[in-house]
Design an enzyme around this catalytic site. Sequence first.
Site, mmCIF file in Angstrom:
data_model
loop_
_atom_site.group_PDB
_atom_site.id
_atom_site.type_symbol
_atom_site.label_atom_id
_atom_site.label_comp_id
_atom_site.label_asym_id
_atom_site.label_seq_id
_atom_site.Cartn_x
_atom_site.Cartn_y
_atom_site.Cartn_z
ATOM 1 N N ALA A 1 -32.993 11.728 44.210
ATOM 2 C CA ALA A 1 -32.305 10.532 43.716
ATOM 3 C C ALA A 1 -33.061 9.214 43.852
ATOM 4 O O ALA A 1 -32.781 8.284 43.104
ATOM 5 C CB ALA A 1 -30.945 10.407 44.420
ATOM 6 N N GLY B 1 -32.931 5.318 42.899
ATOM 7 C CA GLY B 1 -31.503 5.150 42.690
ATOM 8 C C GLY B 1 -31.072 4.818 41.278
ATOM 9 O O GLY B 1 -29.875 4.605 41.045
ATOM 10 N N GLY B 2 -32.001 4.765 40.325
ATOM 11 C CA GLY B 2 -31.632 4.409 38.961
ATOM 12 C C GLY B 2 -30.605 5.348 38.355
ATOM 13 O O GLY B 2 -29.575 4.924 37.842
ATOM 14 N N LYS B 3 -30.891 6.638 38.421
ATOM 15 C CA LYS B 3 -29.964 7.611 37.830
ATOM 16 C C LYS B 3 -28.709 7.757 38.691
ATOM 17 O O LYS B 3 -27.624 8.031 38.164
ATOM 18 C CB LYS B 3 -30.676 8.943 37.621
ATOM 19 C CG LYS B 3 -31.817 8.857 36.594
ATOM 20 C CD LYS B 3 -32.536 10.162 36.427
ATOM 21 C CE LYS B 3 -33.688 10.024 35.432
ATOM 22 N NZ LYS B 3 -34.740 9.106 35.918
ATOM 23 N N GLU C 1 -32.148 12.478 48.801
ATOM 24 C CA GLU C 1 -33.591 12.239 48.748
ATOM 25 C C GLU C 1 -34.247 12.901 49.952
ATOM 26 O O GLU C 1 -33.817 12.690 51.087
ATOM 27 C CB GLU C 1 -33.886 10.743 48.731
ATOM 28 C CG GLU C 1 -35.348 10.375 48.850
ATOM 29 C CD GLU C 1 -36.218 11.024 47.768
ATOM 30 O OE1 GLU C 1 -37.316 11.506 48.113
ATOM 31 O OE2 GLU C 1 -35.804 11.043 46.590
ATOM 32 N N ARG D 1 -37.901 6.883 51.394
ATOM 33 C CA ARG D 1 -37.305 6.692 50.070
ATOM 34 C C ARG D 1 -35.779 6.793 50.131
ATOM 35 O O ARG D 1 -35.073 6.152 49.350
ATOM 36 C CB ARG D 1 -37.880 7.709 49.081
ATOM 37 C CG ARG D 1 -39.304 7.378 48.663
ATOM 38 C CD ARG D 1 -39.937 8.510 47.863
ATOM 39 N NE ARG D 1 -39.195 8.847 46.657
ATOM 40 C CZ ARG D 1 -39.253 8.195 45.502
ATOM 41 N NH1 ARG D 1 -40.031 7.120 45.400
ATOM 42 N NH2 ARG D 1 -38.565 8.598 44.446
ATOM 43 N N ASP E 1 -33.863 18.508 52.336
ATOM 44 C CA ASP E 1 -34.652 19.356 51.462
ATOM 45 C C ASP E 1 -33.694 20.170 50.590
ATOM 46 O O ASP E 1 -32.583 20.509 51.036
ATOM 47 C CB ASP E 1 -35.524 20.303 52.295
ATOM 48 C CG ASP E 1 -36.481 21.115 51.440
ATOM 49 O OD1 ASP E 1 -37.599 20.637 51.203
ATOM 50 O OD2 ASP E 1 -36.101 22.224 50.984
ATOM 51 N N CYS F 1 -40.826 12.799 33.910
ATOM 52 C CA CYS F 1 -41.511 11.740 33.171
ATOM 53 C C CYS F 1 -42.908 12.238 32.786
ATOM 54 O O CYS F 1 -43.913 11.589 33.062
ATOM 55 C CB CYS F 1 -41.569 10.438 33.959
ATOM 56 S SG CYS F 1 -42.322 10.575 35.590
#
Length: 459
Positions: free
Chosen positions: A109, A112-114, A132, A137, A159, A229
């Site tokens: 995650a 945090g955008g999504k 995460e 992070r 994990d 991406c």
Amino acid sequence: MSISLPSDFQSRMKTQLGETEYELFEKAINQDSKTSIRTNPDKSSQAPEDSEQIPWAQNGYFLNERPSFTLDPSFHAGAYYVQEASSMFIDHILRSLQVPKELFLDLSAAPGGKSTLLSSYLGKDGFLVANEVIQSRAQILKENIIKWGLGNTLVSNNDPEHFEPLEGFFDLVLVDAPCSGEGMFRKDPQARNEWSPDHVTLCASRQKRIMDRAGSLVAASGYLIYSTCTFNEQENEEMIEFLTSEFSYKPVRIPLDPNWNIRETQVETEDGTFYGYRFYPHLVDGEGFFVTVMQRPDDAYILPPGKIKDYKHPFLKEVSPKDSNSIDEELGFPLSGQYYQLNDSYFRIESEWKAYFEKLTQHLSIRYFGVEIGKKQKNDWIPSHEWALSTLPKNGFQVVNLEKDQALEFLRKNDPVIENMPTGWIMVTYNSLPLGWIKNLGNRINNYYPKEWRIRIQD
């Protein structure tokens, strides 16, 4: 000085696109990318000035120029999130499928955008686990979830293997997989130096390990969304082949407007034709992105949350429903909260998700959840910063709206100069957006903005 594209990458993309289209691709990838943001509909419903709506995202906008977000108090108040436009296609997926607003998991995650997008989609009707694996992070993820302020999210630091006891538990699982980052070559030219065919193979291997767990977490009739991406098929279409060979899933096709120039690809499997959606920078105003959606069969496994008669946790203490109701009444909240204590601090979630939350806490390493309200001393509350940034009411507190220069001083953890300020706890706002708390003791002011969040740059 521009950094040239790796020769192996060029060769592969020429094969993938053809020589003529590759020239357009290479030209686009060496141009500046557009800045885009997604507004928080629970805090700000207005479109930014001089902006253009992103066609596949209800609250997404392209900006004409990139401002200094750090020096915008609205950004720190959680009024919007700076997010790459292509990845906002998740919004279109959710809305076009009308995905039921239930229990969601964002497995990879950060930052945090999504997750904030999923949080807005769920609103008060659903609950999100934003996970995460990397601890540093996970802290960034936690901060962004707090700023977004909806209180419908649990942040975990685990994990994927730790989710094994939760097979068939989630109604939607999103995996934005760690990848070779080809889609970021325009936004981050240094990523070109880190790319190699071996790195692509290594990423694909990691993705299979993640998806080997993620594929089993989706409940019957639930959805799995996988995205990267990258442009290569090894991390994209071949992952569809891997997933359908390991798990039983049904294809899902997403409606597209031809004007969006999103490329649909097809993968033939024994279970039918599955679909992927590719974003190329010479075709869309966004970075490189790939996403696929599939659905679990109706007869797949569902793991019910069950009921824990006597909830026990090493750190969390359950507040009784009666006492939870009393706190809601006292603070002027909707009478739908379930509270938990961590040391002396109280946290609130919607009581509808109590059984799910308690099951999750038996298996996951929790970093944050719901809304931290604060601590209680005798009959008074010491309000938390998290409460200030949340969308919950703040009844009974004085409110002072700051001008921009005053707000920036507050965000630097300095004491803003405010005339005729009342004494006691004061919620400071900017354009009516809560920023945090100060306490006027008469002879001095205490600024309660978190030290680790303070702005360090000057105008």
